[in-house]
Design a protein around this motif. Structure first.
Motif, short mmCIF file in Angstrom:
data_model
loop_
_atom_site.label_atom_id
_atom_site.label_comp_id
_atom_site.label_asym_id
_atom_site.label_seq_id
_atom_site.Cartn_x
_atom_site.Cartn_y
_atom_site.Cartn_z
N MET A 1 0.83 -1.20 0.00
CA MET A 1 0.00 0.00 0.00
C MET A 1 0.86 1.25 0.00
SD MET A 1 -3.20 -0.81 2.56
CE MET A 1 -2.17 -1.20 3.98
N LYS A 2 0.35 2.31 -0.60
CA LYS A 2 1.01 3.61 -0.57
C LYS A 2 0.80 4.25 0.80
CE LYS A 2 2.01 3.14 -4.94
NZ LYS A 2 3.37 2.76 -5.34
N ILE A 3 1.64 5.26 1.10
CA ILE A 3 1.63 5.82 2.44
C ILE A 3 0.30 6.46 2.81
CG2 ILE A 3 2.58 8.09 1.79
CD1 ILE A 3 4.36 7.80 4.39
N GLU A 4 -0.41 7.04 1.83
CA GLU A 4 -1.71 7.65 2.12
C GLU A 4 -2.72 6.60 2.60
OE1 GLU A 4 0.38 10.09 -1.03
OE2 GLU A 4 -0.01 7.96 -0.68
N THR A 5 -2.66 5.41 2.01
CA THR A 5 -3.58 4.32 2.38
C THR A 5 -3.20 3.72 3.72
OG1 THR A 5 -3.76 3.85 0.01
CG2 THR A 5 -4.67 2.21 1.52
N ILE A 6 -1.88 3.54 3.94
CA ILE A 6 -1.41 3.02 5.22
C ILE A 6 -1.86 3.93 6.35
CG2 ILE A 6 0.67 2.64 6.62
CD1 ILE A 6 2.07 1.77 3.99
N ALA A 7 -1.71 5.24 6.16
CA ALA A 7 -2.06 6.21 7.20
C ALA A 7 -3.51 6.09 7.63
CB ALA A 7 -1.75 7.63 6.72
N ILE A 8 -4.38 5.78 6.70
CA ILE A 8 -5.82 5.71 7.00
C ILE A 8 -6.21 4.36 7.60
CG2 ILE A 8 -8.12 5.64 5.92
CD1 ILE A 8 -7.04 7.79 3.94
N HIS A 9 -5.64 3.28 7.09
CA HIS A 9 -6.16 1.95 7.45
C HIS A 9 -5.33 1.15 8.45
CE1 HIS A 9 -9.56 2.02 4.70
NE2 HIS A 9 -8.75 2.53 3.77
N ALA A 10 -4.02 1.40 8.53
CA ALA A 10 -3.18 0.51 9.34
C ALA A 10 -3.44 0.62 10.83
CB ALA A 10 -1.70 0.78 9.06
N GLY A 11 -3.93 1.76 11.30
CA GLY A 11 -4.16 1.94 12.73
C GLY A 11 -5.61 1.80 13.14
N ASN A 12 -6.41 1.19 12.30
CA ASN A 12 -7.84 1.12 12.60
C ASN A 12 -8.41 -0.26 12.26
OD1 ASN A 12 -10.26 2.55 13.44
ND2 ASN A 12 -10.98 2.26 11.35
N HIS A 13 -9.44 -0.65 12.98
CA HIS A 13 -10.19 -1.86 12.61
C HIS A 13 -11.63 -1.69 13.06
CE1 HIS A 13 -10.56 -3.54 16.71
NE2 HIS A 13 -9.35 -3.04 16.92
N VAL A 14 -12.52 -2.35 12.35
CA VAL A 14 -13.95 -2.28 12.69
C VAL A 14 -14.17 -3.02 14.01
CG1 VAL A 14 -16.28 -2.95 11.98
CG2 VAL A 14 -14.65 -2.08 10.29
N ASP A 15 -14.85 -2.38 14.95
CA ASP A 15 -15.12 -3.00 16.24
C ASP A 15 -16.00 -4.24 16.04
OD1 ASP A 15 -15.13 -2.81 19.26
OD2 ASP A 15 -17.28 -2.85 18.84
N PRO A 16 -15.56 -5.41 16.53
CA PRO A 16 -16.30 -6.65 16.26
C PRO A 16 -17.66 -6.70 16.95
CG PRO A 16 -14.50 -7.05 17.80
CD PRO A 16 -14.32 -5.66 17.28
N HIS A 17 -17.84 -5.94 18.02
CA HIS A 17 -19.11 -6.01 18.77
C HIS A 17 -20.14 -5.01 18.25
CE1 HIS A 17 -17.03 -8.69 21.45
NE2 HIS A 17 -16.10 -7.78 21.69
N THR A 18 -19.72 -3.75 18.08
CA THR A 18 -20.67 -2.72 17.66
C THR A 18 -20.65 -2.47 16.17
OG1 THR A 18 -19.06 -0.93 17.90
CG2 THR A 18 -20.32 -1.55 19.87
N LYS A 19 -19.62 -2.96 15.49
CA LYS A 19 -19.39 -2.72 14.07
C LYS A 19 -19.08 -1.25 13.77
CE LYS A 19 -20.07 -7.03 13.25
NZ LYS A 19 -18.90 -7.90 12.99
N ALA A 20 -18.65 -0.51 14.77
CA ALA A 20 -18.23 0.87 14.56
C ALA A 20 -17.03 0.90 13.63
CB ALA A 20 -17.87 1.52 15.90
N VAL A 21 -17.03 1.81 12.66
CA VAL A 21 -15.96 1.83 11.66
C VAL A 21 -14.70 2.52 12.21
CG1 VAL A 21 -17.55 1.75 9.71
CG2 VAL A 21 -16.81 3.98 10.61
N VAL A 22 -14.83 3.21 13.33
CA VAL A 22 -13.68 3.82 14.00
C VAL A 22 -13.46 3.09 15.32
CG1 VAL A 22 -12.76 5.91 15.07
CG2 VAL A 22 -14.06 6.07 12.94
N GLN A 23 -12.22 2.68 15.54
CA GLN A 23 -11.88 1.93 16.75
C GLN A 23 -12.22 2.73 18.01
OE1 GLN A 23 -7.90 0.48 16.73
NE2 GLN A 23 -8.00 -0.39 18.77
#
Length: 371
Positions: A1-23
């Motif tokens: 991935m390019k650095i712009e994509t890494i910056a957005i996605h590498a530090g985040n995951h969808v919460d498995p319980h609430t499905k919130a898109v921001v950790q």
């Protein structure tokens, strides 16, 4: 991935319980044990690990193409952890122009524990002459604070490898958007994440990123865990959020800095401009070779000495006279008066952190202040 994509996605995951898109932010200091006394979740106590800090360390490592990162409560805490990981009596070579807070820490807190030589690491003969059998680290800071010196990282690494010495690079002025020291051979990269990673002058943090999981890195991790100088979950959350816009913010900062440097170089009141993106910079060719972008930090000296420099900072309306750097607002500072009586910084020097205001407004502000 390019650095712009890494910056957005590498530090985040969808919460498995609430499905919130921001950790979510996990503020708990302690975590429930399993029936057998274990910790299947991987979390025991927030000093050793926290979901938000894990997310921050993950994105930091990927931004630098490192294998792992360690987050700290400040840049100085990150630097101190490197020094604390060294055996007593280790010799450290450091640059003669570097952040005064870390230099003072080395001189005052580690006096009698570690040996330090502050030299021109860009001079190969001088560097080689200062290497000793107990030299463990060559510390580089490029671009340097506040003279914006550029160190040829590959050259220093080649010399260090001959003697089995580790190279640590303070990359705070550059960020991974502008320069990636691990890709140039450095063993460890240090940041004050208070600066461009935070980007809004409202939180503190520091970070170390390693090229490999060595025994030395294990010691640094032990210092982080046992020492406890770690960022809060809230600060980790805000850093991850700010990093998402880091690549685009830095590009905006650099755009303004290039134009501002050109203006200053052509102004009759200016004696010298120190900016790696200017062809007049002594190490311009080195900067072009190893930097992706020249950054947005610069210093300049004024004709008329210290009195003129202080008049200029006091006459500015958009630039804020304040320490630190990397925020969206432009900051300017008479650096010698901050660094103390042993400063080697010229007294007519002003250091500038170029912000994201419209460049025409920044130029007009400096124009009226220098008139």
């Amino acid at each position: 991935m390019k650095i712009e994509t890494i910056a957005i996605h590498a530090g985040n995951h969808v919460d498995p319980h609430t499905k919130a898109v921001v950790q979510p932010i996990v503020m708990a200091t302690t975590f429930e044990r399993d029936a057998d006394g274990g910790y299947a979740s991987g979390y025991q106590y927030s000093r050793s690990a926290n979901p938000n800090r894990d997310a921050l360390e993950k994105v930091l490592a990927q931004l630098e193409n490192g294998v792992e990162a360690a987050a700290f409560s400040s840049g100085n805490a990150a630097g101190m952890s490197v020094f604390q990981s060294l055996a007593p009596g280790t010799h450290v070579i450091a640059p003669d122009d570097m952040y005064h807070g870390l230099r003072n820490q080395a001189k005052q807190l580690f006096a009698g524990v570690l040996e330090f030589d502050f030299i021109d690491v860009n001079d190969e003969a001088t560097l080689r002459a200062h290497i000793k059998p107990n030299t463990g680290i060559i510390w580089v800071e490029t671009p340097s604070n506040p003279l914006l010196k550029i160190t040829d990282i590959k050259k220093v690494v080649a010399i260090a490898r001959e003697h089995n010495i580790k190279v640590v690079c303070d990359n705070t002025f550059a960020t991974p958007v502008c320069q990636q020291p691990l890709s140039l051979g450095a063993d460890l990269v240090m940041y004050s994440s208070t600066k461009y990673f935070g980007g809004h002058s409202d939180l503190m943090g520091g970070a170390l990123i390693t090229a490999e999981k060595s025994d030395w890195w294990t010691k640094i991790r032990a210092v982080q865990t046992m020492g406890g100088a770690v960022p809060s979950p809230m600060d980790c959350y805000y850093l991850v959020r700010s990093i998402k816009t880091l690549p685009y913010r830095v590009k905006g900062h650099v755009h303004n800095a290039l134009l501002l440097a050109t203006f200053l170089e052509n102004h009759p009141a200016v004696e010298q401009v120190m900016y790696p993106g200017s062809a007049s910079h002594p190490q311009y060719e080195v900067a072009k070779e190893q930097m992706i972008l020249p950054g947005a930090m610069m210093s300049f000296t004024l004709k008329g000495g210290q009195e003129k420099a202080k008049k200029v900072v006091n006459a500015l309306k958009i630039f804020t006279q304040a320490t630190s750097l990397g925020g969206v607002e432009s900051l300017i500072e008479h650096r010698a008066s901050v660094e103390g009586p042993d400063t080697k910084t010229p007294f007519n020097l002003l250091r500038v952190s170029v912000g994201l205001e419209h460049i025409d407004d920044l130029i007009a502000d400096l124009e009226q202040a220098m008139a």
